[in-house]
Design an enzyme around this catalytic site. Structure first.
Site, PDB file in Angstrom:
ATOM      1  N   GLU A   1      14.807  -0.003   8.509  1.00 44.68           N
ATOM      2  CA  GLU A   1      13.617   1.181   7.887  1.00 44.68           C
ATOM      3  C   GLU A   1      12.417   1.235   8.179  1.00 44.68           C
ATOM      4  O   GLU A   1      11.314   0.228   8.140  1.00 44.68           O
ATOM      5  CB  GLU A   1      14.056   1.085   7.141  1.00 44.68           C
ATOM      6  CG  GLU A   1      16.048   1.691   6.988  1.00 44.68           C
ATOM      7  CD  GLU A   1      15.810   2.000   4.864  1.00 44.68           C
ATOM      8  OE1 GLU A   1      16.641   2.451   4.947  1.00 44.68           O
ATOM      9  OE2 GLU A   1      15.315   1.794   4.119  1.00 44.68           O
TER      10      GLU A   1
ATOM     11  N   ASN B   1      18.771  -3.284   6.732  1.00 44.76           N
ATOM     12  CA  ASN B   1      19.402  -3.011   6.051  1.00 44.76           C
ATOM     13  C   ASN B   1      20.615  -3.606   7.258  1.00 44.76           C
ATOM     14  O   ASN B   1      20.816  -3.248   7.834  1.00 44.76           O
ATOM     15  CB  ASN B   1      20.334  -1.821   5.789  1.00 44.76           C
ATOM     16  CG  ASN B   1      18.799  -0.642   4.466  1.00 44.76           C
ATOM     17  OD1 ASN B   1      18.398  -2.119   3.255  1.00 44.76           O
ATOM     18  ND2 ASN B   1      18.656   0.270   4.732  1.00 44.76           N
TER      19      ASN B   1
ATOM     20  N   VAL C   1      25.467   4.518   5.001  1.00 44.20           N
ATOM     21  CA  VAL C   1      25.326   6.011   4.573  1.00 44.20           C
ATOM     22  C   VAL C   1      25.358   6.818   5.984  1.00 44.20           C
ATOM     23  O   VAL C   1      26.489   7.016   6.389  1.00 44.20           O
ATOM     24  CB  VAL C   1      25.625   6.666   3.400  1.00 44.20           C
ATOM     25  CG1 VAL C   1      25.276   7.917   3.223  1.00 44.20           C
ATOM     26  CG2 VAL C   1      25.389   5.114   1.992  1.00 44.20           C
TER      27      VAL C   1
ATOM     28  N   ILE D   1       1.560   4.695   0.788  1.00 41.81           N
ATOM     29  CA  ILE D   1       1.159   4.900   2.224  1.00 41.81           C
ATOM     30  C   ILE D   1       1.699   6.955   2.427  1.00 41.81           C
ATOM     31  O   ILE D   1       2.947   6.972   1.907  1.00 41.81           O
ATOM     32  CB  ILE D   1       2.298   5.001   3.597  1.00 41.81           C
ATOM     33  CG1 ILE D   1       2.172   3.507   3.986  1.00 41.81           C
ATOM     34  CG2 ILE D   1       2.460   5.808   4.458  1.00 41.81           C
ATOM     35  CD1 ILE D   1       1.690   3.148   4.768  1.00 41.81           C
TER      36      ILE D   1
ATOM     37  N   ARG E   1      23.653  -3.750   7.515  1.00 40.98           N
ATOM     38  CA  ARG E   1      25.131  -3.256   6.906  1.00 40.98           C
ATOM     39  C   ARG E   1      25.069  -2.322   7.553  1.00 40.98           C
ATOM     40  O   ARG E   1      24.199  -1.467   8.320  1.00 40.98           O
ATOM     41  CB  ARG E   1      25.596  -3.082   5.274  1.00 40.98           C
ATOM     42  CG  ARG E   1      24.029  -2.251   4.618  1.00 40.98           C
ATOM     43  CD  ARG E   1      24.588  -1.830   3.496  1.00 40.98           C
ATOM     44  NE  ARG E   1      23.587  -1.554   2.212  1.00 40.98           N
ATOM     45  CZ  ARG E   1      22.930  -0.155   2.578  1.00 40.98           C
ATOM     46  NH1 ARG E   1      23.177   0.755   3.675  1.00 40.98           N
ATOM     47  NH2 ARG E   1      21.515   0.662   2.298  1.00 40.98           N
TER      48      ARG E   1
ATOM     49  N   LYS F   1      17.573   8.749  -0.500  1.00 46.16           N
ATOM     50  CA  LYS F   1      18.129  10.203   0.435  1.00 46.16           C
ATOM     51  C   LYS F   1      19.014  10.568   0.337  1.00 46.16           C
ATOM     52  O   LYS F   1      20.328  11.548  -0.311  1.00 46.16           O
ATOM     53  CB  LYS F   1      18.973   8.812   1.969  1.00 46.16           C
ATOM     54  CG  LYS F   1      18.086   8.457   2.308  1.00 46.16           C
ATOM     55  CD  LYS F   1      18.397   7.267   3.093  1.00 46.16           C
ATOM     56  CE  LYS F   1      17.905   5.825   3.282  1.00 46.16           C
ATOM     57  NZ  LYS F   1      18.103   4.968   4.152  1.00 46.16           N
TER      58      LYS F   1
ATOM     59  N   LYS G   1       0.733  -0.578   0.002  1.00 48.30           N
ATOM     60  CA  LYS G   1       0.002  -0.031   0.001  1.00 48.30           C
ATOM     61  C   LYS G   1       1.183   1.292  -0.144  1.00 48.30           C
ATOM     62  O   LYS G   1       1.707   1.243   0.789  1.00 48.30           O
ATOM     63  CB  LYS G   1      -0.973  -0.090   1.522  1.00 48.30           C
ATOM     64  CG  LYS G   1      -1.715   1.426   1.293  1.00 48.30           C
ATOM     65  CD  LYS G   1      -3.477   1.352   1.822  1.00 48.30           C
ATOM     66  CE  LYS G   1      -3.923   1.859   1.817  1.00 48.30           C
ATOM     67  NZ  LYS G   1      -4.683   2.318   0.817  1.00 48.30           N
TER      68      LYS G   1
HETATM   69  P1  ADP Z   1      21.633   4.114   3.278  1.00 47.15           P
HETATM   70  O1  ADP Z   1      20.710   2.787   2.920  1.00 47.15           O
HETATM   71  O2  ADP Z   1      22.956   2.904   3.116  1.00 47.15           O
HETATM   72  O3  ADP Z   1      20.997   5.005   3.337  1.00 47.15           O
HETATM   73  P2  ADP Z   1      21.416   3.696  -0.164  1.00 47.15           P
HETATM   74  O4  ADP Z   1      20.149   2.939   0.322  1.00 47.15           O
HETATM   75  O5  ADP Z   1      21.242   5.368  -1.066  1.00 47.15           O
HETATM   76  O6  ADP Z   1      21.689   4.014   1.336  1.00 47.15           O
HETATM   77  O7  ADP Z   1      22.563   3.374  -0.512  1.00 47.15           O
HETATM   78  C1  ADP Z   1      23.625   3.261  -0.419  1.00 47.15           C
HETATM   79  C2  ADP Z   1      24.695   2.908  -1.100  1.00 47.15           C
HETATM   80  O8  ADP Z   1      25.260   1.507  -1.402  1.00 47.15           O
HETATM   81  C3  ADP Z   1      24.413   3.814  -2.197  1.00 47.15           C
HETATM   82  O9  ADP Z   1      25.714   4.209  -2.685  1.00 47.15           O
HETATM   83  C4  ADP Z   1      23.555   2.510  -3.162  1.00 47.15           C
HETATM   84  O10 ADP Z   1      23.863   3.641  -4.798  1.00 47.15           O
HETATM   85  C5  ADP Z   1      24.596   1.290  -3.031  1.00 47.15           C
HETATM   86  N1  ADP Z   1      23.401   0.368  -2.875  1.00 47.15           N
HETATM   87  C6  ADP Z   1      22.559   0.439  -2.105  1.00 47.15           C
HETATM   88  N2  ADP Z   1      21.480  -0.819  -2.348  1.00 47.15           N
HETATM   89  C7  ADP Z   1      22.337  -1.809  -3.840  1.00 47.15           C
HETATM   90  C8  ADP Z   1      22.472  -2.597  -4.376  1.00 47.15           C
HETATM   91  N3  ADP Z   1      21.501  -3.934  -3.760  1.00 47.15           N
HETATM   92  N4  ADP Z   1      24.079  -2.760  -5.175  1.00 47.15           N
HETATM   93  C9  ADP Z   1      24.349  -1.882  -5.304  1.00 47.15           C
HETATM   94  N5  ADP Z   1      24.549  -0.969  -4.548  1.00 47.15           N
HETATM   95  C10 ADP Z   1      23.341  -0.455  -3.725  1.00 47.15           C
HETATM   96  P1  ADP Z   2      15.136   0.854  -0.737  1.00 47.11           P
HETATM   97  O1  ADP Z   2      15.856  -0.406  -0.334  1.00 47.11           O
HETATM   98  O2  ADP Z   2      15.825   0.909  -2.000  1.00 47.11           O
HETATM   99  O3  ADP Z   2      16.175   1.742   0.211  1.00 47.11           O
HETATM  100  P2  ADP Z   2      12.504   1.444   1.034  1.00 47.11           P
HETATM  101  O4  ADP Z   2      12.010  -0.018   0.739  1.00 47.11           O
HETATM  102  O5  ADP Z   2      13.945   1.494   2.040  1.00 47.11           O
HETATM  103  O6  ADP Z   2      13.352   0.341  -0.753  1.00 47.11           O
HETATM  104  O7  ADP Z   2      11.751   2.254  -0.463  1.00 47.11           O
HETATM  105  C1  ADP Z   2      12.778   3.345  -0.433  1.00 47.11           C
HETATM  106  C2  ADP Z   2      11.933   4.738   0.092  1.00 47.11           C
HETATM  107  O8  ADP Z   2      10.545   4.467  -0.830  1.00 47.11           O
HETATM  108  C3  ADP Z   2      11.518   4.783   1.512  1.00 47.11           C
HETATM  109  O9  ADP Z   2      12.488   6.119   2.174  1.00 47.11           O
HETATM  110  C4  ADP Z   2       9.746   5.678   0.867  1.00 47.11           C
HETATM  111  O10 ADP Z   2      10.686   6.915   0.730  1.00 47.11           O
HETATM  112  C5  ADP Z   2      10.054   5.083  -0.722  1.00 47.11           C
HETATM  113  N1  ADP Z   2       9.125   4.071  -0.009  1.00 47.11           N
HETATM  114  C6  ADP Z   2       8.870   2.849   0.372  1.00 47.11           C
HETATM  115  N2  ADP Z   2       7.885   2.336   0.105  1.00 47.11           N
HETATM  116  C7  ADP Z   2       6.242   2.734   0.377  1.00 47.11           C
HETATM  117  C8  ADP Z   2       5.724   2.670   0.624  1.00 47.11           C
HETATM  118  N3  ADP Z   2       4.709   1.802   0.451  1.00 47.11           N
HETATM  119  N4  ADP Z   2       4.747   3.996   0.740  1.00 47.11           N
HETATM  120  C9  ADP Z   2       5.344   5.360   0.539  1.00 47.11           C
HETATM  121  N5  ADP Z   2       6.712   5.318   0.322  1.00 47.11           N
HETATM  122  C10 ADP Z   2       7.285   4.504   0.144  1.00 47.11           C
HETATM  123 MG    MG Z   3      15.995   1.551   2.298  1.00 46.96          MG
END
Ligand code: ADP
Ligand code: ADP
Ligand code: MG
Length: 447
Positions: free
Chosen positions: A275, A290, A295, A203, A292, A237, A201
């Protein structure tokens, strides 16, 4: 304790890890690609070894080359940083088979959390609230249509293997669903080599609030409070802060406990981040974990005084956590701005090239994690983030004021950056009052 740690990463996070090793008296091995001969991490490590051509699949993602570098240098542990191989469980498993310690969680925990659709199921079973959606990946457009109908539009199509904001599509009406699934699958396949997608969904206007956890190998888990990462462009972000402007002690307690349950449910150890999305009524929903270092870990270090990277190394070496939940105290306010080599005016297109001259600010309450220097050539092959500027002060208002002078004094010549763009956000009244959610930048016209 380890004798030598190999850092399987580049850029500012590799430099950050080298610093932590140094403080612990551990030797360091940097690995670098042919494009990174002049990179800072390769210059400051005790030893540096070339692992292949510029393309990441041939170097920073090349498991054989990295393990060969371990063998040649006698490194007994690998820190993966973030991105690259950091969430690759088969890499972690291969390290173990080769007798090298992977500085991170067990590969079984990584497997449980790495598949985001499965992770949500695990969380549901552990009574952690999750965003309503499909049970696991969807197998057909028809199935997706039924689920979307049931949870109600708008919905999000998300890559199960996703990360870094890739493979995510918002869908407002049923007729957009099929195209969004195709687009998310295509992007997921090219970025992650896996086209599984799930439905959630959407949000409306939530905040992104994440909880940092640290756990040792003996079942001790603590949380280190939250980071608010709601200032995002295209789900990526841009500015993070701790504490969250909307946090209350009660909500922190509840989210902290949920994050600990999440960690316990997958037998987690080392540093991890859970998260959540938080809606206007302060309901929170698990999104992903996550497995790991993140950032934005530095702002948590500033408000807790706890060094996350050193703790990662100590935990991997089998030490017990040196503190309990009661010992964790949050004080002050920290903000981070991600500085990227990009052109905001040209749709944030990356701006690689040579840094002709550079002045980085510094002073009371400013921390910069970076790997660039004057004369450094930014390669088009890698991420465009060149520095993280953090400001720390007793209050949010004072931290913002510090960040403003720091960014105004940050001078980069030769390439474009988002520094002025960041300054404009800091001056924006909605940001100043903390009136920010994940739709904030989009509403300002930055899509
Ligand atoms: P964080 O979740 O640590 O705030 P990001 O979601 O922006 O950071 O991802 C951290 C870094 O890792 C970024 O440089 C992004 O491009 C890279 N990254 C994230 N997920 C992957 C992935 N599955 N494969 C390759 N690079 C990734
Ligand atoms: P990633 O693995 O690429 O970090 P996330 O699942 O953490 O992916 O989602 C990345 C971003 O996308 C979130 O920080 C939020 O801004 C947006 N997002 C993800 N899921 C939803 C949702 N169900 N409704 C609204 N925004 C979302
Ligand atoms: Mg995320």
């Amino acid at each position: 304790m380890f004798n030598k740690v190999l850092i399987a990463n580049r850029g500012e996070i590799a430099v950050r890890i080298i610093h932590a090793c140094r403080e612990l008296g551990i030797g360091t091995v940097a690995v670098f690609s042919e494009a990174d001969r002049g990179a800072l991490h390769a210059q400051i490590a005790d030893e540096a070894i070339c692992i292949g051509p510029a393309a990441t699949k041939d170097s920073y993602l090349n498991i054989q080359a990295i393990l060969a570098a371990c063998e040649v240098t006698g490194a007994d542990a690998i820190h993966p940083g973030f991105g690259f191989l950091s969430e690759n469980s088969s890499f972690a498993k291969t390290c173990e088979l080769c007798g090298v310690t992977f500085i991170g969680p067990s590969y079984t925990s990584m497997d449980m959390m790495g598949d985001k659709a499965n992770a949500k199921q695990t969380m549901k079973n552990a009574n952690v609230p999750v965003v309503p959606g499909s049970d696991g990946v969807v197998n057909s457009v028809e199935e997706a249509k039924e689920i979307a109908e049931r949870i109600g539009y708008p919905v999000m199509v998300k890559a199960s293997a996703g990360g870094g904001g890739r493979g995510i599509r918002k869908v407002d009406t049923p007729d957009e669903l099929e195209a969004a699934i195709t687009a998310a699958k295509t992007e997921a396949l090219s970025f992650f080599g896996d086209d599984g997608v799930y439905l959630e969904k959407f949000i409306v206007d939530p905040r992104h609030v994440e909880i940092q956890v640290l756990a040792d190998q003996y079942g001790n888990v603590v949380h280190l409070g939250e980071r608010d990462c709601s200032v995002q462009r295209r789900n990526q972000k841009m500015i993070e802060e701790s504490p969250s402007p909307i946090m209350t002690p009660e909500l922190r307690e509840k989210m902290g406990e949920a994050a600990k349950s999440a960690a316990l449910a997958c037998g987690y150890y080392n540093a991890g981040t859970v998260e959540f999305l938080v809606d206007a009524d302060k309901n929170f929903y698990f999104m992903e974990m996550n497995t790991r270092i993140q950032v934005e870990h530095g702002i948590t270090e500033l408000v807790t005084g706890i060094d996350l990277v050193k703790n990662q190394i100590l935990i991997a070496a089998g030490e017990r956590l040196g503190f309990t939940q009661e010992d964790v105290h949050l004080s002050g306010h920290a903000i981070e701005c991600r500085i990227n080599a990009e052109t905001p005016e040209a749709n944030f297109r990356p701006s690689p090239g040579k840094i002709e001259s550079l002045h980085m600010p510094g002073g009371n309450g400013i921390r910069i994690d970076s790997a660039v220097y004057s004369g450094y050539e930014i390669s088009p092959y890698y991420d465009s983030m060149i520095a993280k500027v953090m400001a720390y002060a007793p209050t949010r208002y004072e931290a913002i004021q510090k960040m403003k002078w720091a960014l105004a004094e940050f001078i980069v010549e030769g390439i474009d950056t988002n520094i002025d763009f960041q300054l404009n956000i800091l001056r924006d009244q909605d940001f100043e009052t903390g009136n920010v959610d994940i739709g904030y930048l989009g509403r300002k016209g930055y899509k």
